[in-house]
Design a protein around this motif. Structure first.
Motif, PDB file in Angstrom:
ATOM      1  N   HIS A 137       0.814  -1.216   0.000  1.00  9.75           N
ATOM      2  CA  HIS A 137       0.000   0.000   0.000  1.00  9.75           C
ATOM      3  C   HIS A 137       0.852   1.273   0.000  1.00  9.75           C
ATOM      4  CE1 HIS A 137      -3.701  -2.312   0.510  1.00  9.75           C
ATOM      5  NE2 HIS A 137      -3.009  -3.066   1.343  1.00  9.75           N
ATOM      6  N   ASN A 138       1.790   1.316  -0.961  1.00 12.95           N
ATOM      7  CA  ASN A 138       2.648   2.490  -1.151  1.00 12.95           C
ATOM      8  C   ASN A 138       2.785   2.717  -2.653  1.00 12.95           C
ATOM      9  OD1 ASN A 138       4.953   4.219  -1.554  1.00 12.95           O
ATOM     10  ND2 ASN A 138       5.639   3.741   0.518  1.00 12.95           N
ATOM     11  N   THR A 139       2.040   3.690  -3.179  1.00 12.13           N
ATOM     12  CA  THR A 139       1.992   3.937  -4.616  1.00 12.13           C
ATOM     13  C   THR A 139       3.345   4.349  -5.180  1.00 12.13           C
ATOM     14  OG1 THR A 139      -0.327   4.617  -4.434  1.00 12.13           O
ATOM     15  CG2 THR A 139       0.830   5.232  -6.440  1.00 12.13           C
ATOM     16  N   THR A 140       4.079   5.153  -4.452  1.00 14.90           N
ATOM     17  CA  THR A 140       5.381   5.614  -4.936  1.00 14.90           C
ATOM     18  C   THR A 140       6.332   4.441  -5.143  1.00 14.90           C
ATOM     19  OG1 THR A 140       5.154   7.753  -3.834  1.00 14.90           O
ATOM     20  CG2 THR A 140       7.377   7.057  -4.443  1.00 14.90           C
ATOM     21  N   THR A 141       6.400   3.546  -4.185  1.00 16.92           N
ATOM     22  CA  THR A 141       7.256   2.372  -4.317  1.00 16.92           C
ATOM     23  C   THR A 141       6.808   1.507  -5.489  1.00 16.92           C
ATOM     24  OG1 THR A 141       7.646   2.357  -1.933  1.00 16.92           O
ATOM     25  CG2 THR A 141       8.164   0.345  -3.133  1.00 16.92           C
ATOM     26  N   LEU A 142       5.517   1.381  -5.675  1.00 15.65           N
ATOM     27  CA  LEU A 142       4.971   0.595  -6.784  1.00 15.65           C
ATOM     28  C   LEU A 142       5.460   1.145  -8.128  1.00 15.65           C
ATOM     29  CD1 LEU A 142       2.870  -1.752  -7.264  1.00 15.65           C
ATOM     30  CD2 LEU A 142       1.190   0.057  -7.659  1.00 15.65           C
ATOM     31  N   GLU A 143       5.439   2.451  -8.284  1.00 13.61           N
ATOM     32  CA  GLU A 143       5.863   3.067  -9.541  1.00 13.61           C
ATOM     33  C   GLU A 143       7.373   2.932  -9.750  1.00 13.61           C
ATOM     34  OE1 GLU A 143       4.405   7.028  -9.211  1.00 13.61           O
ATOM     35  OE2 GLU A 143       2.305   6.468  -9.507  1.00 13.61           O
ATOM     36  N   LEU A 144       8.148   3.128  -8.693  1.00  9.84           N
ATOM     37  CA  LEU A 144       9.599   2.995  -8.814  1.00  9.84           C
ATOM     38  C   LEU A 144       9.987   1.567  -9.176  1.00  9.84           C
ATOM     39  CD1 LEU A 144      10.779   5.089  -5.727  1.00  9.84           C
ATOM     40  CD2 LEU A 144      11.061   5.691  -8.142  1.00  9.84           C
ATOM     41  N   MET A 145       9.326   0.594  -8.576  1.00  7.97           N
ATOM     42  CA  MET A 145       9.649  -0.794  -8.862  1.00  7.97           C
ATOM     43  C   MET A 145       9.297  -1.175 -10.295  1.00  7.97           C
ATOM     44  SD  MET A 145      11.207  -1.928  -6.285  1.00  7.97           S
ATOM     45  CE  MET A 145      11.414  -3.446  -7.185  1.00  7.97           C
ATOM     46  N   ALA A 146       8.255  -0.585 -10.854  1.00  2.00           N
ATOM     47  CA  ALA A 146       7.886  -0.863 -12.243  1.00  2.00           C
ATOM     48  C   ALA A 146       9.001  -0.424 -13.185  1.00  2.00           C
ATOM     49  CB  ALA A 146       6.578  -0.162 -12.596  1.00  2.00           C
ATOM     50  N   LEU A 147       9.635   0.703 -12.881  1.00  4.00           N
ATOM     51  CA  LEU A 147      10.761   1.178 -13.698  1.00  4.00           C
ATOM     52  C   LEU A 147      11.952   0.233 -13.600  1.00  4.00           C
ATOM     53  CD1 LEU A 147      10.720   5.019 -12.967  1.00  4.00           C
ATOM     54  CD2 LEU A 147       9.994   3.885 -15.061  1.00  4.00           C
ATOM     55  N   LEU A 148      12.291  -0.180 -12.387  1.00  7.47           N
ATOM     56  CA  LEU A 148      13.423  -1.077 -12.203  1.00  7.47           C
ATOM     57  C   LEU A 148      13.164  -2.439 -12.843  1.00  7.47           C
ATOM     58  CD1 LEU A 148      14.445  -0.318  -8.498  1.00  7.47           C
ATOM     59  CD2 LEU A 148      15.436   0.601 -10.601  1.00  7.47           C
ATOM     60  N   ASP A 149      11.933  -2.922 -12.720  1.00  5.92           N
ATOM     61  CA  ASP A 149      11.582  -4.203 -13.343  1.00  5.92           C
ATOM     62  C   ASP A 149      11.854  -4.179 -14.840  1.00  5.92           C
ATOM     63  OD1 ASP A 149      10.777  -5.385 -11.013  1.00  5.92           O
ATOM     64  OD2 ASP A 149       8.627  -5.194 -11.407  1.00  5.92           O
ATOM     65  N   ALA A 150      11.424  -3.109 -15.501  1.00  2.00           N
ATOM     66  CA  ALA A 150      11.587  -3.010 -16.951  1.00  2.00           C
ATOM     67  C   ALA A 150      13.061  -2.990 -17.337  1.00  2.00           C
ATOM     68  CB  ALA A 150      10.879  -1.768 -17.475  1.00  2.00           C
ATOM     69  N   ARG A 151      13.865  -2.248 -16.590  1.00  2.00           N
ATOM     70  CA  ARG A 151      15.286  -2.147 -16.907  1.00  2.00           C
ATOM     71  C   ARG A 151      16.001  -3.479 -16.726  1.00  2.00           C
ATOM     72  NH1 ARG A 151      16.877   3.716 -14.130  1.00  2.00           N
ATOM     73  NH2 ARG A 151      15.257   4.927 -15.212  1.00  2.00           N
ATOM     74  N   LEU A 152      15.543  -4.285 -15.771  1.00  2.00           N
ATOM     75  CA  LEU A 152      16.183  -5.574 -15.525  1.00  2.00           C
ATOM     76  C   LEU A 152      15.647  -6.671 -16.433  1.00  2.00           C
ATOM     77  CD1 LEU A 152      16.471  -5.669 -11.631  1.00  2.00           C
ATOM     78  CD2 LEU A 152      18.307  -5.383 -13.295  1.00  2.00           C
ATOM     79  N   ARG A 153      14.368  -6.620 -16.746  1.00  2.00           N
ATOM     80  CA  ARG A 153      13.786  -7.710 -17.526  1.00  2.00           C
ATOM     81  C   ARG A 153      14.409  -7.811 -18.910  1.00  2.00           C
ATOM     82  NH1 ARG A 153       7.372  -9.014 -18.694  1.00  2.00           N
ATOM     83  NH2 ARG A 153       7.781 -10.869 -19.953  1.00  2.00           N
ATOM     84  N   VAL A 154      14.879  -6.696 -19.443  1.00  2.00           N
ATOM     85  CA  VAL A 154      15.571  -6.706 -20.734  1.00  2.00           C
ATOM     86  C   VAL A 154      16.757  -7.670 -20.695  1.00  2.00           C
ATOM     87  CG1 VAL A 154      16.912  -5.287 -22.339  1.00  2.00           C
ATOM     88  CG2 VAL A 154      14.851  -4.354 -21.276  1.00  2.00           C
ATOM     89  N   TYR A 155      17.305  -7.878 -19.509  1.00  6.20           N
ATOM     90  CA  TYR A 155      18.500  -8.705 -19.359  1.00  6.20           C
ATOM     91  C   TYR A 155      18.217 -10.056 -18.712  1.00  6.20           C
ATOM     92  CZ  TYR A 155      21.147  -4.739 -20.941  1.00  6.20           C
ATOM     93  OH  TYR A 155      21.636  -3.713 -21.714  1.00  6.20           O
ATOM     94  N   ASP A 156      16.964 -10.494 -18.721  1.00  7.62           N
ATOM     95  CA  ASP A 156      16.655 -11.843 -18.261  1.00  7.62           C
ATOM     96  C   ASP A 156      17.307 -12.847 -19.211  1.00  7.62           C
ATOM     97  OD1 ASP A 156      15.194 -11.165 -16.065  1.00  7.62           O
ATOM     98  OD2 ASP A 156      13.236 -11.419 -17.007  1.00  7.62           O
ATOM     99  N   GLY A 157      18.056 -13.784 -18.653  1.00  6.95           N
ATOM    100  CA  GLY A 157      18.696 -14.802 -19.473  1.00  6.95           C
ATOM    101  C   GLY A 157      17.952 -16.125 -19.425  1.00  6.95           C
ATOM    102  N   ALA A 158      18.454 -17.110 -20.153  1.00  7.42           N
ATOM    103  CA  ALA A 158      17.805 -18.416 -20.205  1.00  7.42           C
ATOM    104  C   ALA A 158      17.781 -19.083 -18.833  1.00  7.42           C
ATOM    105  CB  ALA A 158      18.524 -19.313 -21.213  1.00  7.42           C
ATOM    106  N   GLY A 159      18.790 -18.773 -17.994  1.00 12.56           N
ATOM    107  CA  GLY A 159      18.854 -19.384 -16.673  1.00 12.56           C
ATOM    108  C   GLY A 159      17.675 -19.046 -15.789  1.00 12.56           C
ATOM    109  N   SER A 160      17.056 -17.902 -16.027  1.00 11.75           N
ATOM    110  CA  SER A 160      15.915 -17.497 -15.201  1.00 11.75           C
ATOM    111  C   SER A 160      14.674 -18.331 -15.501  1.00 11.75           C
ATOM    112  CB  SER A 160      15.600 -16.012 -15.425  1.00 11.75           C
ATOM    113  OG  SER A 160      15.215 -15.778 -16.768  1.00 11.75           O
TER     114      SER A 160
END
Length: 211
Positions: A137-160
């Motif tokens: 129940h923290n909207t700011t954290t929710l939005e920040l995490m969405a940005l970080l998720d996108a930046r990391l998901r680009v680099y998901d490898g086969a091992g994941s």
């Protein structure tokens, strides 16, 4: 950056999905006119979408257009460290603030992962994290995490996507869930840190191997 104002077929959402999903891997050049022709829209909304994605850290402006941002292992480590800290905060807050509805949603997503495999199972695990952030129940954290998720998901490898890693994720999610269910903020934060640290190490190892 909130995405609720964009329809699922907007140029922004479609381009973001292609970048995060790997259709446009890091280093891909996107020329607004060409992308507009591909999407069936004019270059103006495409350019606006690409500029938004640049602000989010997914694109970089080049002379001919925009390039999907290429990050070094050191940059990925920085993003992972920020994510570990924020996810631990999320878990701690969720343990204190969660409702019975939040618990039911988290339990449902946990249960439904067992019938999936590969990318579908990984995506369901990602949905679980989003549900957990809502439970904090923290909207700011929710939005920040969405940005970080996108930046990391680009680099998901086969091992994941291996069954071994997906089973580990599920076990770790169950431990986090139990701490949140028991309203134990410190245990929730600690188990989340352990979970995110392991996935960080896996991502960095794969990046190093590919270099």
């Amino acid at each position: 950056m909130p995405e609720s104002r964009d329809s699922s077929d907007s140029p922004y959402r479609r381009l973001r999905s292609r970048i995060v999903g790997g259709t446009y891997p890091p280093g891909t050049l996107l020329v607004p006119a060409n992308v507009g022709a591909d999407l069936g829209v004019s270059r103006t909304p495409v350019r606006e979408a690409l500029m938004r994605l640049e602000v989010e850290g997914l694109m970089m402006k080049e002379t001919r257009g925009f390039v999907v941002r290429v990050r070094t292992p050191e940059e990925i480590l920085d993003i992972c460290e920020a994510r570990i800290a924020l996810e631990a905060t999320v878990a701690r807050s969720a343990a204190a603030r969660r409702t019975e509805f939040d618990l039911a949603k988290l339990q449902h997503l946990l249960d439904s992962t067992r019938e999936l495999s590969g990318q579908e199972r990984l995506d369901r695990h990602a949905e679980w994290h989003v549900a957990l952030r809502h439970a904090a129940h923290n909207t700011t954290t929710l939005e920040l995490m969405a940005l970080l998720d996108a930046r990391l998901r680009v680099y998901d490898g086969a091992g994941s996507r291996t069954r071994h890693n997906l089973d580990l994720i599920e076990d770790e999610h169950i431990q986090i869930f139990e701490a949140i269910r028991d309203r134990d903020p410190e245990r929730a934060a600690k188990t989340m840190e352990t979970h995110q640290s392991r996935t960080r190490d896996l991502r960095l190892a794969e990046m190093t191997h590919r270099r």
